[in-house]
Design a protein around this motif. Sequence first.
Motif, PDB file in Angstrom:
ATOM      1  N   ALA A 416      51.827  63.367  35.070  1.00 30.89           N
ATOM      2  CA  ALA A 416      52.696  64.548  35.015  1.00 30.89           C
ATOM      3  C   ALA A 416      53.509  64.554  33.716  1.00 30.89           C
ATOM      4  CB  ALA A 416      53.629  64.572  36.226  1.00 30.89           C
ATOM      5  N   ALA A 417      54.003  63.382  33.321  1.00 33.72           N
ATOM      6  CA  ALA A 417      54.783  63.285  32.083  1.00 33.72           C
ATOM      7  C   ALA A 417      53.913  63.571  30.870  1.00 33.72           C
ATOM      8  CB  ALA A 417      55.404  61.898  31.974  1.00 33.72           C
ATOM      9  N   LEU A 418      52.674  63.099  30.896  1.00 37.35           N
ATOM     10  CA  LEU A 418      51.763  63.329  29.782  1.00 37.35           C
ATOM     11  C   LEU A 418      51.454  64.813  29.627  1.00 37.35           C
ATOM     12  CD1 LEU A 418      50.418  61.545  27.686  1.00 37.35           C
ATOM     13  CD2 LEU A 418      48.425  61.339  29.193  1.00 37.35           C
ATOM     14  N   PHE A 419      51.289  65.513  30.740  1.00 41.25           N
ATOM     15  CA  PHE A 419      51.014  66.958  30.670  1.00 41.25           C
ATOM     16  C   PHE A 419      52.190  67.703  30.043  1.00 41.25           C
ATOM     17  CE2 PHE A 419      50.802  71.313  32.167  1.00 41.25           C
ATOM     18  CZ  PHE A 419      49.463  71.624  32.019  1.00 41.25           C
ATOM     19  N   SER A 420      53.400  67.252  30.334  1.00 38.51           N
ATOM     20  CA  SER A 420      54.586  67.944  29.822  1.00 38.51           C
ATOM     21  C   SER A 420      54.667  67.915  28.297  1.00 38.51           C
ATOM     22  CB  SER A 420      55.861  67.329  30.418  1.00 38.51           C
ATOM     23  OG  SER A 420      56.102  66.032  29.874  1.00 38.51           O
ATOM     24  N   LEU A 421      54.009  66.952  27.654  1.00 36.46           N
ATOM     25  CA  LEU A 421      54.053  66.849  26.198  1.00 36.46           C
ATOM     26  C   LEU A 421      53.426  68.054  25.506  1.00 36.46           C
ATOM     27  CD1 LEU A 421      53.091  63.098  25.599  1.00 36.46           C
ATOM     28  CD2 LEU A 421      55.379  64.103  25.675  1.00 36.46           C
ATOM     29  N   TYR A 422      52.552  68.766  26.209  1.00 32.67           N
ATOM     30  CA  TYR A 422      51.857  69.900  25.594  1.00 32.67           C
ATOM     31  C   TYR A 422      52.647  71.201  25.692  1.00 32.67           C
ATOM     32  CZ  TYR A 422      48.060  66.568  26.201  1.00 32.67           C
ATOM     33  OH  TYR A 422      47.304  65.434  26.178  1.00 32.67           O
ATOM     34  N   MET A 423      53.739  71.193  26.445  1.00 37.27           N
ATOM     35  CA  MET A 423      54.480  72.415  26.687  1.00 37.27           C
ATOM     36  C   MET A 423      55.273  72.855  25.452  1.00 37.27           C
ATOM     37  SD  MET A 423      53.789  73.366  29.794  1.00 37.27           S
ATOM     38  CE  MET A 423      52.127  72.863  29.330  1.00 37.27           C
ATOM     39  N   PRO A 424      55.536  74.167  25.315  1.00 33.30           N
ATOM     40  CA  PRO A 424      56.348  74.653  24.187  1.00 33.30           C
ATOM     41  C   PRO A 424      57.706  73.958  24.136  1.00 33.30           C
ATOM     42  CG  PRO A 424      55.303  76.483  25.327  1.00 33.30           C
ATOM     43  CD  PRO A 424      55.032  75.261  26.164  1.00 33.30           C
ATOM     44  N   GLY A 425      58.130  73.605  22.939  1.00 35.62           N
ATOM     45  CA  GLY A 425      59.413  72.940  22.755  1.00 35.62           C
ATOM     46  C   GLY A 425      59.333  71.430  22.764  1.00 35.62           C
ATOM     47  N   MET A 426      58.193  70.885  23.210  1.00 36.24           N
ATOM     48  CA  MET A 426      58.031  69.431  23.221  1.00 36.24           C
ATOM     49  C   MET A 426      57.550  68.953  21.845  1.00 36.24           C
ATOM     50  SD  MET A 426      59.039  68.488  26.145  1.00 36.24           S
ATOM     51  CE  MET A 426      58.432  66.819  26.333  1.00 36.24           C
ATOM     52  N   PRO A 427      57.709  67.652  21.546  1.00 34.93           N
ATOM     53  CA  PRO A 427      57.341  67.157  20.217  1.00 34.93           C
ATOM     54  C   PRO A 427      55.879  67.394  19.850  1.00 34.93           C
ATOM     55  CG  PRO A 427      58.648  65.521  21.398  1.00 34.93           C
ATOM     56  CD  PRO A 427      58.343  66.611  22.367  1.00 34.93           C
ATOM     57  N   ALA A 428      54.998  67.454  20.837  1.00 36.91           N
ATOM     58  CA  ALA A 428      53.572  67.624  20.552  1.00 36.91           C
ATOM     59  C   ALA A 428      53.034  68.913  21.169  1.00 36.91           C
ATOM     60  CB  ALA A 428      52.800  66.420  21.075  1.00 36.91           C
ATOM     61  N   SER A 429      53.854  69.957  21.200  1.00 30.86           N
ATOM     62  CA  SER A 429      53.426  71.227  21.793  1.00 30.86           C
ATOM     63  C   SER A 429      52.224  71.796  21.037  1.00 30.86           C
ATOM     64  CB  SER A 429      54.575  72.232  21.781  1.00 30.86           C
ATOM     65  OG  SER A 429      55.002  72.484  20.454  1.00 30.86           O
ATOM     66  N   LEU A 430      51.382  72.544  21.753  1.00 34.45           N
ATOM     67  CA  LEU A 430      50.153  73.070  21.178  1.00 34.45           C
ATOM     68  C   LEU A 430      50.371  74.441  20.547  1.00 34.45           C
ATOM     69  CD1 LEU A 430      47.616  72.172  24.027  1.00 34.45           C
ATOM     70  CD2 LEU A 430      48.360  70.771  22.094  1.00 34.45           C
ATOM     71  N   THR A 431      49.514  74.758  19.580  1.00 34.97           N
ATOM     72  CA  THR A 431      49.541  76.091  18.981  1.00 34.97           C
ATOM     73  C   THR A 431      48.779  77.068  19.876  1.00 34.97           C
ATOM     74  OG1 THR A 431      47.546  75.593  17.701  1.00 34.97           O
ATOM     75  CG2 THR A 431      49.680  75.121  16.657  1.00 34.97           C
ATOM     76  N   TRP A 432      48.780  78.348  19.486  1.00 34.33           N
ATOM     77  CA  TRP A 432      48.203  79.360  20.370  1.00 34.33           C
ATOM     78  C   TRP A 432      46.683  79.259  20.481  1.00 34.33           C
ATOM     79  CZ3 TRP A 432      44.611  82.905  18.752  1.00 34.33           C
ATOM     80  CH2 TRP A 432      44.472  83.111  17.378  1.00 34.33           C
ATOM     81  N   GLU A 433      45.992  78.762  19.424  1.00 37.03           N
ATOM     82  CA  GLU A 433      44.528  78.718  19.475  1.00 37.03           C
ATOM     83  C   GLU A 433      44.016  77.796  20.594  1.00 37.03           C
ATOM     84  OE1 GLU A 433      45.607  79.439  15.082  1.00 37.03           O
ATOM     85  OE2 GLU A 433      46.248  78.079  16.704  1.00 37.03           O
ATOM     86  N   PRO A 434      44.523  76.544  20.722  1.00 36.98           N
ATOM     87  CA  PRO A 434      44.087  75.710  21.842  1.00 36.98           C
ATOM     88  C   PRO A 434      44.426  76.315  23.203  1.00 36.98           C
ATOM     89  CG  PRO A 434      45.142  74.371  20.168  1.00 36.98           C
ATOM     90  CD  PRO A 434      45.373  75.784  19.780  1.00 36.98           C
ATOM     91  N   TRP A 435      45.622  76.940  23.310  1.00 38.08           N
ATOM     92  CA  TRP A 435      45.976  77.550  24.583  1.00 38.08           C
ATOM     93  C   TRP A 435      45.045  78.719  24.918  1.00 38.08           C
ATOM     94  CZ3 TRP A 435      48.171  74.881  27.969  1.00 38.08           C
ATOM     95  CH2 TRP A 435      49.271  74.057  27.712  1.00 38.08           C
ATOM     96  N   LEU A 436      44.556  79.417  23.898  1.00 38.44           N
ATOM     97  CA  LEU A 436      43.608  80.510  24.141  1.00 38.44           C
ATOM     98  C   LEU A 436      42.297  79.962  24.702  1.00 38.44           C
ATOM     99  CD1 LEU A 436      42.785  83.478  23.937  1.00 38.44           C
ATOM    100  CD2 LEU A 436      42.070  83.044  21.564  1.00 38.44           C
ATOM    101  N   ILE A 437      41.777  78.887  24.094  1.00 41.20           N
ATOM    102  CA  ILE A 437      40.549  78.272  24.611  1.00 41.20           C
ATOM    103  C   ILE A 437      40.774  77.779  26.039  1.00 41.20           C
ATOM    104  CG2 ILE A 437      38.911  76.379  24.284  1.00 41.20           C
ATOM    105  CD1 ILE A 437      39.516  76.546  21.273  1.00 41.20           C
ATOM    106  N   PHE A 438      41.936  77.162  26.277  1.00 46.63           N
ATOM    107  CA  PHE A 438      42.308  76.690  27.612  1.00 46.63           C
ATOM    108  C   PHE A 438      42.312  77.853  28.605  1.00 46.63           C
ATOM    109  CE2 PHE A 438      45.659  75.950  30.788  1.00 46.63           C
ATOM    110  CZ  PHE A 438      45.371  74.671  31.243  1.00 46.63           C
ATOM    111  N   ALA A 439      42.913  78.978  28.212  1.00 45.50           N
ATOM    112  CA  ALA A 439      43.015  80.136  29.099  1.00 45.50           C
ATOM    113  C   ALA A 439      41.647  80.738  29.395  1.00 45.50           C
ATOM    114  CB  ALA A 439      43.936  81.192  28.476  1.00 45.50           C
ATOM    115  N   VAL A 440      40.789  80.802  28.389  1.00 41.91           N
ATOM    116  CA  VAL A 440      39.445  81.361  28.602  1.00 41.91           C
ATOM    117  C   VAL A 440      38.669  80.515  29.599  1.00 41.91           C
ATOM    118  CG1 VAL A 440      37.213  81.749  27.486  1.00 41.91           C
ATOM    119  CG2 VAL A 440      39.298  82.538  26.370  1.00 41.91           C
ATOM    120  N   TRP A 441      38.769  79.193  29.468  1.00 40.38           N
ATOM    121  CA  TRP A 441      38.046  78.316  30.395  1.00 40.38           C
ATOM    122  C   TRP A 441      38.543  78.497  31.827  1.00 40.38           C
ATOM    123  CZ3 TRP A 441      33.718  75.831  30.807  1.00 40.38           C
ATOM    124  CH2 TRP A 441      33.567  74.871  31.809  1.00 40.38           C
TER     125      TRP A 441
END
Length: 476
Positions: A416-441
């Motif tokens: 659960a803690a590892l998943f939180s690292l990808y959220m906006p505002g976190m040190p390792a948050s993702l850009t929109w392109e990976p989230w788009l691929i994630f959303a399409v899947w």
Amino acid sequence: MSSTEPRTLAKSLGNIDALALGFGAMIGFGWVVLTGGWLESAGTLGATAAMLVGGGIMAVVGLTYAELTGSMPKAGGEHNFILRALGPRPSFIGSWGITGGYVTIVAFEAVALPRTVEYIFPGVSQIPLWTVAGFEVHLTWALVGVAAAVALTWINIRGVKQAGVVQTFTVLFLLIIGLLLIFGSFAGGEAQNMQPLFSGGMAGFFAVLVAVPFLFIGFDVIPQSAEEVNIPARRIGALVVLSVVLATAWYVMVVLTTSTAMPAADLAGADIATADAFGAMFGSAFMSKVMIAGGIAGILTSWNSLLLGASRLIYSLARSGMLPEWFADLHPKYRTPYKALMFIGGISMLAPFFGAQMLGWLVDSGAPSIIVAYFLVSVTFLVLRRREPGMDRPLRIGGVGRGGEAIGWISVVLTAALFSLYMPGMPASLTWEPWLIFAVWWALGAAFFFRVPAGITPGVDAEEKVLAAVRARNAR
């Protein structure tokens, strides 16, 4: 499936085959191209610490997998575990998540291969097609990835034993490259190049840690192929944990040896950092190409393993009625899920046409889906410990007391803690392109999720109930 087709997968993998599948799946191409960035972000010891912490997290998750795999050695791994503990819809979510992770890495390797080949043969890019995110895609460049996708898909259709033999020999070559890295570091490396030992603070540490799910995915290929492994169930589970330990040692070794070869600033600016470092150790441009050959071996081992794993997951979902039955067909001669293999192979054939910029996006987009699956497996481990204390557990993690449950809770919290690292505002948050691929899947998955029967209680016979409900619905 027609009445003339075999209904079971062939049991043809041994100890070494299974370990090579798990270890080889984790040692893909990321260590070749990403090491320079890790050293720049976190420093030598910072990157090493991130790998050790990440490997520790994956080892804890791997312990839950080890017990469950020994108890339920069936193709599909997560699909069977979660179905028994939580029911069909959570099982679909976990299975779709890990399949998404596998698919992104298979696509990653299909893009990484032509990029690697171009390092050895700079003139491989001919006949320009189009530009994607600033990268000009050439037909001949893309066809290198397509040709490899066709070859690996064909090998896997021919049989898991053939795929296992290819995997074992490729992993052996990869291990030789590892030994050369260690020798080169002692012979031509310098300790002063390891500076800075730490950089970037916690943000740098997390920037490396966030890549861990992508780097370590693959130990769970062993559960996917458990129905085809001809060894005792207890040993299958033990191989899961051993593969994680070996992968952790590999990544730590790569970070430490590469850091001795060149100053961190030079590595950060290198095209393929580990290859340039390898050449610098031996003072030879030829040795850089030898390292690239090791990178190609890593691409093929990861690609081969995860193509196998993804196809078994899709096969298992189809066998239980959660995906179209077409995917559950086994080849009449080779007894492999050839239609599922062709589906995954087809995706990997398309990936190179989107260009090299896709590499970073694929790394980031698959990781959250992987963690969703790991979290659900951790919950499954706890649920089955409480609900079915008498369940046959050839490999019981944590002994006869409550130690196993403590491991399960640690795994739940860490994932659960590892998943939180990808959220906006976190040190390792993702850009929109990976989230788009994630959303399409996941949008594609939603089309099947709502067709999975609701209201079916978890248990040993849950799969049969799902299949009966689907067939009854289809008959109406």
